[in-house]
Design a protein around this motif. Structure first.
Motif, mmCIF file in Angstrom:
data_model
loop_
_atom_site.group_PDB
_atom_site.id
_atom_site.type_symbol
_atom_site.label_atom_id
_atom_site.label_comp_id
_atom_site.label_asym_id
_atom_site.label_seq_id
_atom_site.Cartn_x
_atom_site.Cartn_y
_atom_site.Cartn_z
ATOM 1 N N VAL A 99 0.837 -1.200 0.000
ATOM 2 C CA VAL A 99 0.000 0.000 0.000
ATOM 3 C C VAL A 99 0.871 1.248 0.000
ATOM 4 N N GLN A 100 1.887 1.280 0.859
ATOM 5 C CA GLN A 100 2.783 2.428 0.908
ATOM 6 C C GLN A 100 3.473 2.639 -0.435
ATOM 7 N N SER A 101 3.922 1.554 -1.050
ATOM 8 C CA SER A 101 4.574 1.655 -2.351
ATOM 9 C C SER A 101 3.613 2.175 -3.410
ATOM 10 N N ALA A 102 2.365 1.698 -3.381
ATOM 11 C CA ALA A 102 1.372 2.144 -4.358
ATOM 12 C C ALA A 102 1.085 3.627 -4.215
ATOM 13 N N ILE A 103 1.012 4.108 -2.979
ATOM 14 C CA ILE A 103 0.764 5.532 -2.743
ATOM 15 C C ILE A 103 1.931 6.358 -3.281
ATOM 16 N N GLN A 104 3.145 5.962 -2.961
ATOM 17 C CA GLN A 104 4.307 6.692 -3.430
ATOM 18 C C GLN A 104 4.361 6.728 -4.960
ATOM 19 N N GLN A 105 4.152 5.592 -5.591
ATOM 20 C CA GLN A 105 4.194 5.524 -7.046
ATOM 21 C C GLN A 105 3.074 6.355 -7.672
ATOM 22 N N ALA A 106 1.906 6.374 -7.034
ATOM 23 C CA ALA A 106 0.780 7.128 -7.583
ATOM 24 C C ALA A 106 1.042 8.631 -7.551
ATOM 25 N N TYR A 107 1.651 9.129 -6.477
ATOM 26 C CA TYR A 107 2.009 10.547 -6.427
ATOM 27 C C TYR A 107 2.944 10.887 -7.580
#
Length: 227
Positions: free
Chosen positions: A40-48
């Motif tokens: 989840v943390q990785s997905a948030i970072q990549q989405a930004y």
């Protein structure tokens, strides 16, 4: 999991409209139903970062400060790029502190201001500078050090978010407050959560009243609040 966000545009309206439409979509589209906290943390970072790159590719100059909160049964995951802020309100007595109020504010994010020592060091290491013109500004211009967009300053004003995780503690945690800097210019985190809690006890979520209170206290910036 539920996703919430507040988007504060600058230098135009297109940044906030684009990020509102695309950022949470980009986060959600990269998540499966069964996903680990690290994913989840990785997905948030990549989405930004993806939202930033896609927006810049449109060839516009606008920018947007962002704060998001993902809420799962087990965790509260806050992320920000800019000076919008997420604050968690908890029962004061659960923190073991003697306080007059019933709630205590815990900042879930830290504002990205150019005068923040680590942010200033990062900007200077990239070849930029921070100068005081009323408030600290990147290259004498922008008063935030991270944002989506701002193509002309992208070398210094990055979109990579800082991410902070809190375990869910339903018995102790009251609510999460997200707001743009138009609120934080005139109220502290503690003042804001105490104001909302009083309204909450009156069966009012408090967001609209908090905006009015910020205006009453003299905020001249745009103000957006979510509880």
């Amino acid at each position: 999991m539920s996703l919430f966000g507040v988007f504060d545009g600058h230098n135009g309206y297109r940044g906030s409209l684009y990020v509102r439409e695309m950022l949470l979509h980009n986060i959600a589209s990269s998540l499966e139903e069964e996903t680990s906290l690290a994913e989840v943390q990785s997905a948030i970072q990549q989405a930004y970062v993806k939202t930033d790159q896609d927006f810049i590719s449109l060839g516009v100059r606008d920018g947007c400060c962002v704060v998001t909160v993902a809420v799962s049964p087990s965790f509260i995951i806050a992320a920000n790029a800019g000076d919008s802020r997420a604050v968690l309100a908890v029962k004061a007595e659960e923190e073991g502190e003697e306080m007059g109020g019933e709630v205590r504010a815990i900042d879930l994010t830290e504002d990205h201001k150019p005068g923040r020592p680590d942010e200033q060091a990062r900007i200077e290491a990239a070849g930029g500078f921070v100068v005081e013109l009323g408030v600290p500004r990147v290259m004498g211009y922008l008063a935030v050090s991270r944002a989506i967009g701002d193509a002309e300053l992208k070398q210094f004003v990055i979109a990579e978010p800082e991410i902070h995780v809190k375990p869910r503690e339903p018995q102790a945690q009251r609510f999460v407050l997200l707001a743009t800097d138009g609120l934080w210019d005139v109220m502290s985190s503690q003042e804001a959560v105490e104001f909302v809690w009083k309204k909450w006890e009156e069966k009012d979520h408090g967001a609209e009243e908090l905006v009015r209170e910020a205006y009453r206290l003299g905020s001249y910036d745009n103000i957006c609040v979510m509880v």
